[in-house]
Design an enzyme around this catalytic site. Structure first.
Site, short mmCIF file in Angstrom:
data_model
loop_
_atom_site.label_atom_id
_atom_site.label_comp_id
_atom_site.label_asym_id
_atom_site.label_seq_id
_atom_site.Cartn_x
_atom_site.Cartn_y
_atom_site.Cartn_z
N GLY A 15 3.40 -0.79 -9.11
CA GLY A 15 3.74 -0.85 -7.57
C GLY A 15 2.67 -1.23 -6.70
O GLY A 15 1.71 -1.80 -7.25
N PRO A 16 2.90 -1.24 -5.55
CA PRO A 16 2.11 -1.86 -4.59
C PRO A 16 0.96 -1.10 -4.23
O PRO A 16 0.76 0.36 -4.79
CB PRO A 16 2.73 -1.81 -3.19
CG PRO A 16 3.80 -0.90 -3.26
CD PRO A 16 4.05 -0.92 -4.62
N PHE A 18 -1.44 1.99 -2.31
CA PHE A 18 -0.94 3.20 -1.71
C PHE A 18 0.24 3.65 -2.17
O PHE A 18 1.20 4.38 -1.23
CB PHE A 18 -0.91 2.74 -0.27
CG PHE A 18 -2.05 1.91 0.29
CD1 PHE A 18 -3.46 2.51 0.33
CD2 PHE A 18 -1.53 0.89 0.94
CE1 PHE A 18 -4.23 1.54 0.87
CE2 PHE A 18 -2.72 -0.17 1.35
CZ PHE A 18 -4.16 0.31 1.19
N LYS A 21 -0.03 5.40 -7.78
CA LYS A 21 -0.19 4.80 -8.83
C LYS A 21 -1.28 5.66 -10.00
O LYS A 21 -0.96 6.25 -10.81
CB LYS A 21 -0.48 3.50 -9.09
CG LYS A 21 0.45 2.56 -8.81
CD LYS A 21 0.29 1.21 -9.03
CE LYS A 21 -0.98 0.44 -8.66
NZ LYS A 21 -0.97 0.57 -7.00
N GLU A 90 -6.05 -0.10 -13.21
CA GLU A 90 -6.26 -1.64 -12.76
C GLU A 90 -6.03 -2.72 -13.73
O GLU A 90 -6.90 -3.51 -13.57
CB GLU A 90 -7.38 -1.38 -11.92
CG GLU A 90 -7.82 -0.43 -10.71
CD GLU A 90 -6.83 -0.61 -9.58
OE1 GLU A 90 -6.25 -1.90 -9.52
OE2 GLU A 90 -7.01 0.15 -8.63
N CYS A 178 7.29 -3.17 3.71
CA CYS A 178 8.37 -3.80 2.87
C CYS A 178 8.46 -5.44 2.75
O CYS A 178 7.51 -5.88 3.52
CB CYS A 178 9.73 -3.24 3.59
SG CYS A 178 10.09 -3.86 5.01
ZN LIG Z 1 8.88 -2.76 7.10
#
Ligand SMILES: [Zn+2]
Length: 195
Positions: A15-16, A18, A21, A90, A178
């Site tokens: 995932g991104p 923040f 994870k 990581e 997003c």
């Molecule tokens: Zn957004």
């Protein structure tokens, strides 16, 4: 289908930035430890944002680990004890020899959990994570909250103007966005540079 899984499985948590994870990873490590499964935990030396020999979540939980430079270092450590599981934090920072090693371990009945970013700040996939996701038995893709519009975020947006693919940073250099707000941000940065 209803037979028990063999013990060797590959799991990816991604995932991104923040998106929690590391918190998710620590949960899994805790379960492994309750089950008394000897587990090797590693992260790359490059990730020294919080501490060299600990994995830290944003909720303040931490777990001891080894900081290693290369996949060969992981292999060396793994040989030293009778480990039954390998956890890699990581993982996007390791080279692609990790794929074969992970596959080899899973065949031998070892449980492997790899955690890492799926995309860089331009939303280009980290190849190593993409490949790990492809061979994984289980993938958990987490989301963060977009800092601009508060919808679910699957991208890491770099607020600094550096173009390096790897630039270690935290909330000082990155925010979760997003897809749409990520694109708007890139356009905004481009216009800023032209003017
Ligand atoms: Zn957004």
């Amino acid at each position: 289908m209803y037979r028990k899984y063999s013990s060797g499985i590959i799991e990816v948590v991604t995932g991104p930035m923040f998106s929690g994870k590391t918190e998710e990873l620590i949960k899994r490590i805790t379960v492994l430890s309750y089950s008394e499964i000897p587990t090797l935990i590693v992260k790359p030396v490059i990730d020294n944002r919080f501490s060299h020999n600990e994995i830290f979540s944003r909720n303040g939980r931490s777990i001891k680990c080894y900081s290693v430079d290369t996949v060969d270092d992981i292999k060396e450590l793994f040989r030293q004890q009778n480990y039954k599981a390998l956890v890699i934090d990581e993982a996007q920072f390791f080279d692609e020899s990790l794929i074969d090693f992970v596959e080899e371990l899973a065949v031998k009945g070892i449980r492997v959990i790899a955690c890492g970013l799926d995309q860089d700040f331009r939303r280009k996939p980290f190849k190593i994570i993409a490949n790990l996701m492809a061979i994984a038995d289980q993938v958990t893709k987490l989301k963060a909250v977009c800092l601009s519009c508060k919808n679910a975020a699957s991208c890491s947006f770099r607020t600094s103007l550096s173009q390096e693919t790897i630039e270690i940073g935290d909330t000082n250099k990155y925010e979760a966005r997003c897809r749409l707000c990520h694109q708007n941000g890139l356009n905004h940065q481009k216009n800023k540079k032209i003017s």
